[in-house]
Design a protein around this motif. Structure first.
Motif, mmCIF file in Angstrom:
data_model
loop_
_atom_site.group_PDB
_atom_site.id
_atom_site.type_symbol
_atom_site.label_atom_id
_atom_site.label_comp_id
_atom_site.label_asym_id
_atom_site.label_seq_id
_atom_site.Cartn_x
_atom_site.Cartn_y
_atom_site.Cartn_z
ATOM 1 N N CYS A 170 0.867 -1.180 0.000
ATOM 2 C CA CYS A 170 0.000 0.000 0.000
ATOM 3 C C CYS A 170 0.901 1.226 0.000
ATOM 4 O O CYS A 170 1.781 1.352 0.861
ATOM 5 N N PRO A 171 0.706 2.138 -0.954
ATOM 6 C CA PRO A 171 1.600 3.301 -1.061
ATOM 7 C C PRO A 171 1.289 4.358 -0.012
ATOM 8 O O PRO A 171 0.821 5.457 -0.321
ATOM 9 N N TYR A 172 1.544 4.018 1.241
ATOM 10 C CA TYR A 172 1.236 4.989 2.291
ATOM 11 C C TYR A 172 2.320 5.027 3.348
ATOM 12 O O TYR A 172 2.791 3.989 3.827
ATOM 13 N N LYS A 173 2.684 6.244 3.733
ATOM 14 C CA LYS A 173 3.556 6.485 4.867
ATOM 15 C C LYS A 173 2.916 7.586 5.704
ATOM 16 O O LYS A 173 2.212 8.442 5.166
ATOM 17 N N PRO A 174 3.103 7.576 7.001
ATOM 18 C CA PRO A 174 2.468 8.583 7.857
ATOM 19 C C PRO A 174 2.717 10.004 7.361
ATOM 20 O O PRO A 174 3.845 10.390 7.037
ATOM 21 N N ASN A 175 1.638 10.774 7.266
ATOM 22 C CA ASN A 175 1.666 12.169 6.842
ATOM 23 C C ASN A 175 2.177 12.361 5.410
ATOM 24 O O ASN A 175 2.567 13.465 5.031
ATOM 25 N N GLN A 176 2.157 11.284 4.638
ATOM 26 C CA GLN A 176 2.599 11.379 3.239
ATOM 27 C C GLN A 176 1.631 12.230 2.413
ATOM 28 O O GLN A 176 2.043 12.963 1.519
ATOM 29 N N TYR A 177 0.346 12.122 2.735
ATOM 30 C CA TYR A 177 -0.684 12.902 2.046
ATOM 31 C C TYR A 177 -1.464 13.707 3.084
ATOM 32 O O TYR A 177 -1.668 13.255 4.204
ATOM 33 N N GLU A 178 -1.927 14.882 2.683
ATOM 34 C CA GLU A 178 -2.728 15.682 3.606
ATOM 35 C C GLU A 178 -4.118 15.078 3.794
ATOM 36 O O GLU A 178 -4.701 15.160 4.868
ATOM 37 N N GLN A 179 -4.643 14.464 2.721
ATOM 38 C CA GLN A 179 -5.978 13.888 2.788
ATOM 39 C C GLN A 179 -6.041 12.629 1.941
ATOM 40 O O GLN A 179 -5.484 12.561 0.839
ATOM 41 N N LEU A 180 -6.761 11.618 2.455
ATOM 42 C CA LEU A 180 -7.040 10.397 1.712
ATOM 43 C C LEU A 180 -8.545 10.320 1.440
ATOM 44 O O LEU A 180 -9.354 10.584 2.324
ATOM 45 N N LEU A 181 -8.892 9.964 0.206
ATOM 46 C CA LEU A 181 -10.281 9.719 -0.163
ATOM 47 C C LEU A 181 -10.358 8.263 -0.592
ATOM 48 O O LEU A 181 -9.760 7.872 -1.595
ATOM 49 N N LEU A 182 -11.082 7.457 0.174
ATOM 50 C CA LEU A 182 -11.099 6.016 -0.026
ATOM 51 C C LEU A 182 -12.454 5.561 -0.569
ATOM 52 O O LEU A 182 -13.485 5.781 0.076
ATOM 53 N N PHE A 183 -12.442 4.926 -1.734
ATOM 54 C CA PHE A 183 -13.664 4.372 -2.316
ATOM 55 C C PHE A 183 -13.616 2.852 -2.184
ATOM 56 O O PHE A 183 -12.679 2.206 -2.673
ATOM 57 N N ALA A 184 -14.630 2.279 -1.534
ATOM 58 C CA ALA A 184 -14.642 0.833 -1.317
ATOM 59 C C ALA A 184 -16.024 0.276 -1.607
ATOM 60 O O ALA A 184 -17.043 0.887 -1.279
ATOM 61 N N SER A 185 -16.047 -0.906 -2.199
ATOM 62 C CA SER A 185 -17.296 -1.601 -2.484
ATOM 63 C C SER A 185 -17.260 -2.980 -1.837
ATOM 64 O O SER A 185 -16.304 -3.737 -2.036
ATOM 65 N N GLY A 186 -18.311 -3.313 -1.072
ATOM 66 C CA GLY A 186 -18.381 -4.633 -0.462
ATOM 67 C C GLY A 186 -17.180 -4.945 0.404
ATOM 68 O O GLY A 186 -16.722 -4.123 1.202
ATOM 69 N N THR A 187 -16.613 -6.152 0.224
ATOM 70 C CA THR A 187 -15.451 -6.552 1.028
ATOM 71 C C THR A 187 -14.200 -5.785 0.630
ATOM 72 O O THR A 187 -13.152 -5.954 1.270
ATOM 73 N N GLY A 188 -14.294 -4.953 -0.400
ATOM 74 C CA GLY A 188 -13.187 -4.059 -0.735
ATOM 75 C C GLY A 188 -12.911 -3.063 0.375
ATOM 76 O O GLY A 188 -11.911 -2.341 0.342
#
Length: 311
Positions: A170-188
């Protein structure tokens, strides 16, 4: 004697995996990668007439303290089963006391099952915190005609299931982005829950998060209590899109103001993007159709590929 020796080597030759043994999630290594390597190892051992070469299957590269590794199966016992919706269950597996599974945020693991004498494998992302000790949890949807679902339907407390992994990133490190917008469907929603738990557990991570969970009905929303707990954090906002609900009047009051009716569309996505406090980095997880639709809407809005990631 020569024929007997050849027969013995043939019995030791690795078997090529069936298509059902590939989970299709792009694991590294895939079961076919492992087969090709073991086949090469078998050929070298046979050419040298040395069977001891067969036992050296990268054991030196694996730490005995690891509970789970990508190339070997490890069995874990089911200690709790919770129904989340008519077609989904949360399974808790036991780990040795004080031990962690050892995954990083957003990674998935692969389960193995036997259905009609065929081996089948599927990938699942744990929804338990990455630092959870003594257990891990997976959210699984049961499909009426699903091949793996026929095996999962038999799971109950006390059963053991074989797993290998971890895979993915997962391309994430603490404070790497100011905001995350997460779209998920079902078990996603599974990797999104893992990610949000990872962020809120770190007091120094000030990333704002908006989760858009897409389900058919209110009853189909998985892990409601956990999502409510996460939404209580100052930097977390949860929204829902329900494709088969007719109105909001029978929903709990706490859900009415943050729920949209109908299938997710370009106008909704535009509204979610524009409602973010800061420029968001977007993550998407769900069915192939869902992910394709959301990416299409993001492209229509002119967002560059560097601004989003698909699990």
């Amino acid at each position: 004697m020569m024929a007997e020796n050849d027969d013995e080597w043939i019995s030791l030759q690795p078997r090529e995996p069936l298509p059902s043994q590939c989970c299709g999630s792009g694991c590294q290594p895939c079961v076919f990668d492992i087969y090709e390597r073991e086949l090469g190892q078998w050929k070298r051992a046979k050419a040298n007439g040395d069977k001891t070469l067969l036992s050296k299957n990268n054991e030196s590269n694996q730490n005995d303290s690891q509970l789970i590794v990508p190339e070997k199966w490890s069995a874990f016992e089911i200690v709790c089963v919770e129904q989340q919706a008519a077609d989904a269950y949360l399974y808790r597996f036991q780990l040795p006391s004080g031990c962690r599974l050892g995954l990083t945020v957003g990674q998935h693991i692969v389960a193995r099952g036997i259905v009609s004498d065929l081996e089948v494998q599927r990938a699942y992302t744990p929804v338990s915190p990455v630092d959870a000790e003594g257990y891990f949890e997976v959210l699984i949807k049961i499909y009426e005609d699903g091949f793996m679902s026929r095996f999962v339907k038999t799971w109950k407390e006390g059963n053991t299931v074989c797993w290998r992994g971890p895979f993915g990133n997962c391309p994430y490190k603490p404070n790497q982005y100011e905001q995350l917008l997460l779209f998920a469907s079902g078990t996603g929603i599974a990797p999104m829950v893992s990610l949000i738990q990872y962020i809120v557990a770190n007091e120094e991570d000030e990333t704002f998060i908006t989760l858009v969970g897409c389900f058919r009905t209110f009853q189909d929303i998985y892990m409601k209590p956990r999502l409510q707990e996460l939404a209580a954090y100052w930097n977390v906002k949860t929204l829902f899109v329900l494709s088969q609900e007719q109105d909001l009047t029978h929903l709990l009051w706490s859900y009415r103001e943050k729920t949209y009716l109908g299938r997710i569309n370009c106008d909704m996505v535009k509204n979610f993007v524009n409602s973010c406090r800061r420029k968001p980095f977007i993550m998407v997880c769900g069915s192939i159709t869902f992910s394709k639709d959301v990416l299409n809407y993001l492209n229509q809005l002119g967002l560059p590929e560097d601004d989003y990631f698909v699990f």
